[in-house]
Design a protein around this motif. Structure first.
Motif, mmCIF file in Angstrom:
data_model
loop_
_atom_site.group_PDB
_atom_site.id
_atom_site.type_symbol
_atom_site.label_atom_id
_atom_site.label_comp_id
_atom_site.label_asym_id
_atom_site.label_seq_id
_atom_site.Cartn_x
_atom_site.Cartn_y
_atom_site.Cartn_z
ATOM 1 N N GLU A 1 0.832 -1.203 0.000
ATOM 2 C CA GLU A 1 0.000 0.000 0.000
ATOM 3 C C GLU A 1 0.867 1.255 0.000
ATOM 4 O OE1 GLU A 1 -0.442 -2.482 2.275
ATOM 5 O OE2 GLU A 1 -2.262 -3.381 1.428
ATOM 6 N N GLN A 2 1.945 1.233 0.791
ATOM 7 C CA GLN A 2 2.853 2.378 0.841
ATOM 8 C C GLN A 2 3.530 2.584 -0.509
ATOM 9 O OE1 GLN A 2 5.228 1.007 4.146
ATOM 10 N NE2 GLN A 2 4.287 2.460 5.558
ATOM 11 N N VAL A 3 4.000 1.499 -1.125
ATOM 12 C CA VAL A 3 4.674 1.596 -2.418
ATOM 13 C C VAL A 3 3.713 2.124 -3.480
ATOM 14 C CG1 VAL A 3 5.796 0.288 -4.268
ATOM 15 C CG2 VAL A 3 6.377 -0.185 -1.887
ATOM 16 N N LEU B 1 3.272 5.811 -2.922
ATOM 17 C CA LEU B 1 4.512 6.500 -3.295
ATOM 18 C C LEU B 1 4.643 6.587 -4.815
ATOM 19 C CD1 LEU B 1 6.861 4.895 -0.649
ATOM 20 C CD2 LEU B 1 6.414 7.352 -0.845
ATOM 21 N N GLU B 2 4.361 5.485 -5.509
ATOM 22 C CA GLU B 2 4.450 5.464 -6.969
ATOM 23 C C GLU B 2 3.451 6.425 -7.613
ATOM 24 O OE1 GLU B 2 6.508 4.226 -9.092
ATOM 25 O OE2 GLU B 2 7.648 2.779 -7.926
ATOM 26 N N LYS B 3 2.225 6.448 -7.099
ATOM 27 C CA LYS B 3 1.213 7.365 -7.633
ATOM 28 C C LYS B 3 1.653 8.816 -7.451
ATOM 29 C CE LYS B 3 -2.956 4.574 -7.166
ATOM 30 N NZ LYS B 3 -4.249 4.427 -6.477
ATOM 31 N N LYS C 1 3.319 15.727 4.825
ATOM 32 C CA LYS C 1 1.961 15.181 4.743
ATOM 33 C C LYS C 1 1.972 13.717 4.310
ATOM 34 C CE LYS C 1 -0.386 19.520 3.692
ATOM 35 N NZ LYS C 1 -1.097 20.292 2.653
ATOM 36 N N LEU C 2 2.784 13.402 3.310
ATOM 37 C CA LEU C 2 2.863 12.024 2.818
ATOM 38 C C LEU C 2 3.433 11.095 3.889
ATOM 39 C CD1 LEU C 2 2.377 10.153 0.420
ATOM 40 C CD2 LEU C 2 4.662 10.749 -0.411
ATOM 41 N N TRP D 1 13.296 7.480 -0.492
ATOM 42 C CA TRP D 1 12.564 6.711 -1.494
ATOM 43 C C TRP D 1 12.491 7.489 -2.800
ATOM 44 C CZ3 TRP D 1 8.567 6.901 -4.848
ATOM 45 C CH2 TRP D 1 8.139 5.690 -5.393
ATOM 46 N N PHE D 2 12.180 8.784 -2.720
ATOM 47 C CA PHE D 2 12.085 9.602 -3.933
ATOM 48 C C PHE D 2 13.447 9.744 -4.610
ATOM 49 C CE2 PHE D 2 7.779 10.458 -2.950
ATOM 50 C CZ PHE D 2 7.205 10.994 -4.096
#
Length: 87
Positions: free
Chosen positions: A38-40, A43-45, A60-61, A75-76
């Motif tokens: 769900e986190q991935v 993050l991808e979206k 916020k994220l 991650w980014f």
């Protein structure tokens, strides 16, 4: 120390080199984050919409995904490098 987010190097085996031989261990390695699917997905979206996040968006994220801001930032960074390698 569990509260620092670092894992003992001895847990992963001895590392060779001058630092181990000299008795000074240096910095300990941070434990690898295991992201949930769900986190991935989130993050991808977010990455598809914008490749760089400002401090406010990152905060916020991080709160929404229950991760630290540093984990989001890393991650980014890693995702941008993956995109660069693919191109």
């Amino acid at each position: 120390d569990e509260s620092s987010g670092y894992e003992s190097e001895s847990a992963g085996g001895e590392r060779g080199g001058a630092a181990a031989a000299g008795g000074t261990r240096g910095r300990q390695r941070r434990a690898r984050t295991a992201f949930t699917s769900e986190q991935v997905c989130r993050l991808e979206k977010t990455f598809q919409r914008q490749k760089y996040l400002g401090a406010t968006e990152r905060r916020k994220l991080a709160a929404a995904l229950q991760l630290s801001e540093i984990q989001i930032k890393t991650w980014f960074q890693n995702r941008r490098m993956k995109l660069k390698r693919q191109i």
